[in-house]
Design a protein around this motif. Structure first.
Motif, PDB file in Angstrom:
ATOM      1  N   ASN A 100      21.392  -1.684  -9.236  1.00  0.00           N
ATOM      2  CA  ASN A 100      21.538  -2.732  -8.214  1.00  0.00           C
ATOM      3  C   ASN A 100      22.356  -3.905  -8.725  1.00  0.00           C
ATOM      4  O   ASN A 100      23.171  -4.469  -7.996  1.00  0.00           O
ATOM      5  N   LYS A 216      11.289  -2.771  -0.878  1.00  0.00           N
ATOM      6  CA  LYS A 216      11.324  -4.015  -1.658  1.00  0.00           C
ATOM      7  C   LYS A 216      12.762  -4.320  -2.062  1.00  0.00           C
ATOM      8  O   LYS A 216      13.183  -5.470  -2.061  1.00  0.00           O
ATOM      9  N   GLN A 268       4.005   4.560   5.395  1.00  0.00           N
ATOM     10  CA  GLN A 268       3.121   3.937   4.426  1.00  0.00           C
ATOM     11  C   GLN A 268       3.142   2.422   4.659  1.00  0.00           C
ATOM     12  O   GLN A 268       4.221   1.844   4.785  1.00  0.00           O
ATOM     13  N   PRO A 269       1.981   1.785   4.735  1.00  0.00           N
ATOM     14  CA  PRO A 269       1.982   0.337   5.010  1.00  0.00           C
ATOM     15  C   PRO A 269       2.467  -0.475   3.806  1.00  0.00           C
ATOM     16  O   PRO A 269       2.547   0.046   2.695  1.00  0.00           O
ATOM     17  N   ASP A 270       2.762  -1.748   4.053  1.00  0.00           N
ATOM     18  CA  ASP A 270       3.150  -2.685   2.987  1.00  0.00           C
ATOM     19  C   ASP A 270       4.380  -2.210   2.214  1.00  0.00           C
ATOM     20  O   ASP A 270       4.411  -2.252   0.990  1.00  0.00           O
ATOM     21  N   ALA A 271       5.382  -1.752   2.941  1.00  0.00           N
ATOM     22  CA  ALA A 271       6.570  -1.201   2.283  1.00  0.00           C
ATOM     23  C   ALA A 271       7.361  -2.271   1.553  1.00  0.00           C
ATOM     24  O   ALA A 271       8.079  -1.978   0.602  1.00  0.00           O
ATOM     25  N   LEU A 272       7.231  -3.524   1.966  1.00  0.00           N
ATOM     26  CA  LEU A 272       8.120  -4.560   1.434  1.00  0.00           C
ATOM     27  C   LEU A 272       7.773  -4.979   0.009  1.00  0.00           C
ATOM     28  O   LEU A 272       8.523  -5.707  -0.619  1.00  0.00           O
ATOM     29  N   GLY A 273       6.608  -4.527  -0.486  1.00  0.00           N
ATOM     30  CA  GLY A 273       6.265  -4.859  -1.872  1.00  0.00           C
ATOM     31  C   GLY A 273       6.410  -3.664  -2.783  1.00  0.00           C
ATOM     32  O   GLY A 273       5.981  -3.704  -3.933  1.00  0.00           O
ATOM     33  N   ARG A 274       7.015  -2.588  -2.280  1.00  0.00           N
ATOM     34  CA  ARG A 274       7.033  -1.342  -3.033  1.00  0.00           C
ATOM     35  C   ARG A 274       8.476  -0.936  -3.344  1.00  0.00           C
ATOM     36  O   ARG A 274       9.355  -1.072  -2.505  1.00  0.00           O
ATOM     37  N   GLU A 278       7.990   3.848  -6.616  1.00  0.00           N
ATOM     38  CA  GLU A 278       6.542   3.842  -6.356  1.00  0.00           C
ATOM     39  C   GLU A 278       6.211   4.697  -5.138  1.00  0.00           C
ATOM     40  O   GLU A 278       5.205   5.405  -5.124  1.00  0.00           O
ATOM     41  N   GLN A 281       6.443   8.245  -6.100  1.00  0.00           N
ATOM     42  CA  GLN A 281       5.281   8.670  -6.876  1.00  0.00           C
ATOM     43  C   GLN A 281       4.071   8.946  -5.977  1.00  0.00           C
ATOM     44  O   GLN A 281       3.248   9.804  -6.297  1.00  0.00           O
ATOM     45  N   SER A 411      24.526  -6.697   3.053  1.00  0.00           N
ATOM     46  CA  SER A 411      23.536  -7.273   2.152  1.00  0.00           C
ATOM     47  C   SER A 411      22.971  -8.602   2.639  1.00  0.00           C
ATOM     48  O   SER A 411      21.808  -8.883   2.416  1.00  0.00           O
ATOM     49  N   ILE A 415      19.953  -6.336   5.467  1.00  0.00           N
ATOM     50  CA  ILE A 415      18.744  -6.190   4.641  1.00  0.00           C
ATOM     51  C   ILE A 415      17.632  -7.132   5.114  1.00  0.00           C
ATOM     52  O   ILE A 415      16.521  -6.686   5.394  1.00  0.00           O
ATOM     53  N   GLN A 419      14.086  -5.927   7.014  1.00  0.00           N
ATOM     54  CA  GLN A 419      12.788  -6.337   6.466  1.00  0.00           C
ATOM     55  C   GLN A 419      11.993  -7.125   7.497  1.00  0.00           C
ATOM     56  O   GLN A 419      10.780  -6.966   7.617  1.00  0.00           O
ATOM     57  N   LYS A 423       8.362  -6.116   9.092  1.00  0.00           N
ATOM     58  CA  LYS A 423       7.271  -7.089   9.073  1.00  0.00           C
ATOM     59  C   LYS A 423       6.741  -7.319  10.488  1.00  0.00           C
ATOM     60  O   LYS A 423       5.552  -7.403  10.709  1.00  0.00           O
TER      61      LYS A 423
END
Lengths: 445, 318
Positions: A100, A216, A268-274, A278, A281, A411, A415, A419, A423
């Protein structure tokens, strides 16, 4: 658009419209523009150019800027470079930068003192830097390359008709899953959006997160947007939207977000912190049922798990559009506009574009497909073979949202907007108005 | 990087000496040898050139570029002037701008109201020479030695939703870095963690420098420990207090590394500095637009710089 009958024919469709529709007048204009840019570049750099070429001619080194920072690809690059050293006696020095970060800094990197050869992407992004005179012409390298269809050559061609890019690998985006989990639960590959919804509901009941999801880093959600847009509005709309020709406030785009909002509960919930690793996995640990990502998701699976990984292309939404278009970005190499030793840089490019380099990649990286058709692909895993077939059977290939449009738009606008949508999926109208306002300001600048 | 305010504070002290001794200074100048004068000239000129070249020119250039739509590539002659369009865009159609201003203010408030007083409190405790104070001092100062980028990674291990320590210990599923209602507080905690140690050390140094006879005198007069601190020690430490204040303001204005490491300052972690960077430095290279954001940040900083200078100068005149 009808299905291509041969690989060469499908590859011809990789060619961006700006190149395909190149007429003589724009070719001349482009050449004149490049000439002017080169002129200023030479003027600015004339002070040190003599000493550079003097020391460069005898040197036995070449530097490579690599964005392959993940362990596996990094290892593959090291092996390819070792192969080059053995073959040529020239010592390559690889400067690996986080993927990145490399991307974020490309602008300054190319205007500063870039490595002789650097890794980059095909598509708008390659043509952009070529047109700005920040990349070296590698047309004569192409004269020595073999194993590439004419289409790959066109995908490596800048707006001025010269080649600036040597393709190394490409990978399709698809929905991945673990065979063992699906067999155990008796899941079937969904063919339509309804079937996907039903399957997702069943997975939820079974205690799985139906679709693994991470955003994220900001870019993975672009893949979801792309595939929904390709399924709902088709390839041509994708191209026009990315080129700023279509309005983001149109009903067509709104339908994409509406459909996505309907699917979000399955994600999957809470994608913005992942991070994507992850999320991958969670698929690997059998906590999620599916994951829409590029083939590189395989990097998160151990060698003995590779055979348990399978995928299907995102199901059809509109029967009139079908499910034959997909994202399959091409990665490869470019040359700096003034490498320390042009001869060495070109030798390296010739090598990385060769069958030998492709063979090393095939042996060591199960997460990517090599661009050189002359390579021995018998070492492909079942997954890779299937991926190559998928790409071969696709009617249209997109490069990915941020490779098909202006980087400043992707960008700084898309992005945060995606997000924001993840949210709060309720205010689609307001979001699209905001995107459209910013798009107008950026594209008319 | 954190010694910047100290230098400023140092610089703020000498001027009175210079102004009060103007009469004697002229005579002394004539006593200086040729070499001395060359050295003094160089000592003035070199820093002056550095300040002008590295601070003033870029600042002016930023303000000028904020009126253009330059993309960072190509010669200066090709830059187009677009007037105030960038500012109009920033305020009216750029969604991250308002949250960024709010977060910057929140950052300032959190450091000022919570972290700084807490650091002072710890310094007072450590000043009591309790057993093992060296150990506490080291432990609390440790985060300051680490770079903020590294702190970001350390806290990522703690805050990660699926694999983090915090959720594993608490048995919760809070998305510490991803939920935009939570992440700014999670990050402020990490930033405060570092800031506390910094303030503590500055303050501890100040406390060690307070004349013990003042405290003895206060004790003899029957003052309680609390009132001794607030009425005697605290006012005596005025120079340190100003430094601490300035450090806090500067730390909150330049807050950047942490949010950048986490998610590039998006989704709830917007900060002006991060917006400037993502527009100017990235592949995007909207130099003009980013410069407009930078100019706004410069104006905000100027407010605090003016306040600070005004205070210091009033001090000197007295």
């Amino acid at each position: 658009m009808s299905r291509p009958r041969s690989q060469a024919e499908y590859l011809a469709r990789l060619v961006p419209p700006s190149v395909a529709g190149l007429n003589r007048r724009s070719l001349l204009a482009g050449a004149a523009g490049t000439g002017a840019l080169l002129g200023t570049g030479l003027l600015a750099g004339c002070g040190d150019s003599d000493s550079d070429s003097g020391s460069g001619s005898g040197s036995k080194t070449v530097s490579v800027g690599s964005n392959q920072s993940d362990p596996k690809p990094k290892d593959v690059i090291a092996k390819v470079m070792a192969g080059f050293q053995t073959a040529s006696g020239i010592q390559p020095a690889v400067n690996t930068v986080d993927h990145n970060t490399f991307q974020e800094n490309i602008n300054n990197y190319l205007q500063g003192k870039p490595d002789d050869v650097f890794m980059w992407f095909a598509g708008y992004r390659m043509r952009f830097f070529a047109a700005k005179g920040l990349a070296g012409d590698v047309s004569d390298v192409w004269g020595k390359l073999s194993g590439y269809s004419d289409a790959f050559k066109k995908a490596s061609t800048g707006d001025d008709g010269k080649q600036y890019f040597v393709p190394a690998s490409y990978y399709p985006w698809a929905v991945f899953y673990r065979k063992s989990v699906w067999q155990q639960r008796g899941y079937q590959v969904p063919k339509t959006l309804d079937e996907l919804n039903t399957l997702g509901a069943q997975m939820k009941k079974d205690g799985l997160a139906p679709i693994a999801f991470a955003d994220k880093d900001g870019w993975p959600a672009m893949g979801t947007f792309d595939i929904l847009n390709l399924r709902i509005n088709g390839y041509q709309f994708h191209v026009d939207l990315m080129a700023g020709k279509e309005a983001w406030t149109s009903d067509k785009v709104k339908k994409v977000f509406d459909t996505w909002a309907g699917l979000l509960p399955l994600h999957q919930p809470d994608a913005l912190g992942r991070t994507w690793q992850e999320a991958a996995q969670s698929l690997q640990q059998k906590k999620s049922g599916m994951y829409l990502l590029g083939l590189f998701v395989a990097q998160q699976f151990s060698n003995d798990e590779q055979n348990d990984l399978d995928f299907f292309t995102f199901p059809e939404i509109d029967p009139a559009i079908g499910a034959k278009a997909l994202d399959a970005p091409i990665d490869g190499y470019m040359m700096a506009r003034k490498p320390k030793s042009e001869a060495n840089a070109k030798k390296l490019l010739e090598y990385v574009g060769s069958k030998d380099a492709a063979n090393i990649t095939v042996k060591n990286d199960p997460s990517t497909l090599v661009a050189n058709t002359g390579a021995d692909t018998s070492g492909y895993t079942a997954l890779q073979k299937k991926a190559a077939e998928l790409v071969g059977s696709a009617t249209e290939i997109a490069q990915f949202l941020d490779r098909d449009t202006r980087p400043d738009f992707a960008s700084t606008v898309i992005i945060p907007a995606l997000q924001q949508f993840i949210k709060n999926p309720k205010d689609i109208g307001g979001l699209l108005t905001s995107i459209e306002n910013q798009k107008k300001s950026i594209f008319t600048a | 990087m954190s010694d910047l305010p100290l230098i400023q504070a140092d610089r703020a002290v000498p001027p009175p000496a210079a102004t009060t001794s103007t009469g004697g200074r002229g005579r002394r100048l004539r006593l200086l040898s040729r070499t001395d004068r060359v050295v003094i000239t160089l000592m003035v000129l070199v820093p002056l050139l550095l300040v002008v070249g590295l601070i003033w020119l870029p600042a002016v250039a930023t303000v000028l570029l904020s009126g253009t739509n330059w993309d960072g590539i190509g010669p200066v002659s090709e830059i187009d002037w677009v007037g105030l369009k960038n500012y109009d865009d920033v305020v009216n159609i750029y969604p991250p701008f308002v949250p960024a201003v709010q977060n910057n203010l929140l950052w300032l408030a959190a450091l000022f109201v919570v972290a700084t007083p807490f650091g002072m409190f710890l310094a007072v405790l450590l000043d009591k020479e309790i057993r093992g104070s060296r150990f506490y001092q080291t432990a609390l100062y440790l985060p300051v030695v680490l770079s903020l980028a590294l702190i970001g990674f350390v806290w990522q291990l703690i805050y990660s939703r699926d694999q983090g320590l915090l959720n594993a210990v608490l048995g919760t599923q809070t998305d510490w870095y991803g939920d935009s209602n939570v992440n700014i507080w999670a990050v402020l905690f990490a930033a405060g963690w570092r800031h506390v140690g910094y303030i503590m050390l500055l303050y501890l140094a100040g406390l060690k420098g307070v004349d013990p006879s003042l405290r003895e005198a206060a004790a003899v007069d029957g003052s309680s420990e609390t009132s001794t601190f607030f009425r005697v020690v605290f006012p005596v430490m005025r120079p340190i207090n100003i430094i601490v204040l300035v450090v806090t303001v500067i730390e909150s204005l330049r807050a950047f590394d942490l949010v950048w490491v986490i998610n590039k300052g998006r989704n709830g972690l917007e900060l002006l500095s991060a917006l400037v960077t993502s527009n100017v430095v990235g592949e995007a290279s909207r130099i003009g637009f980013g410069s407009a954001l930078a100019t706004i940040m410069l104006v905000v900083s100027l407010v605090f710089i003016t306040l600070y200078l005004a205070t210091v100068m009033r001090e000197d005149r007295r």
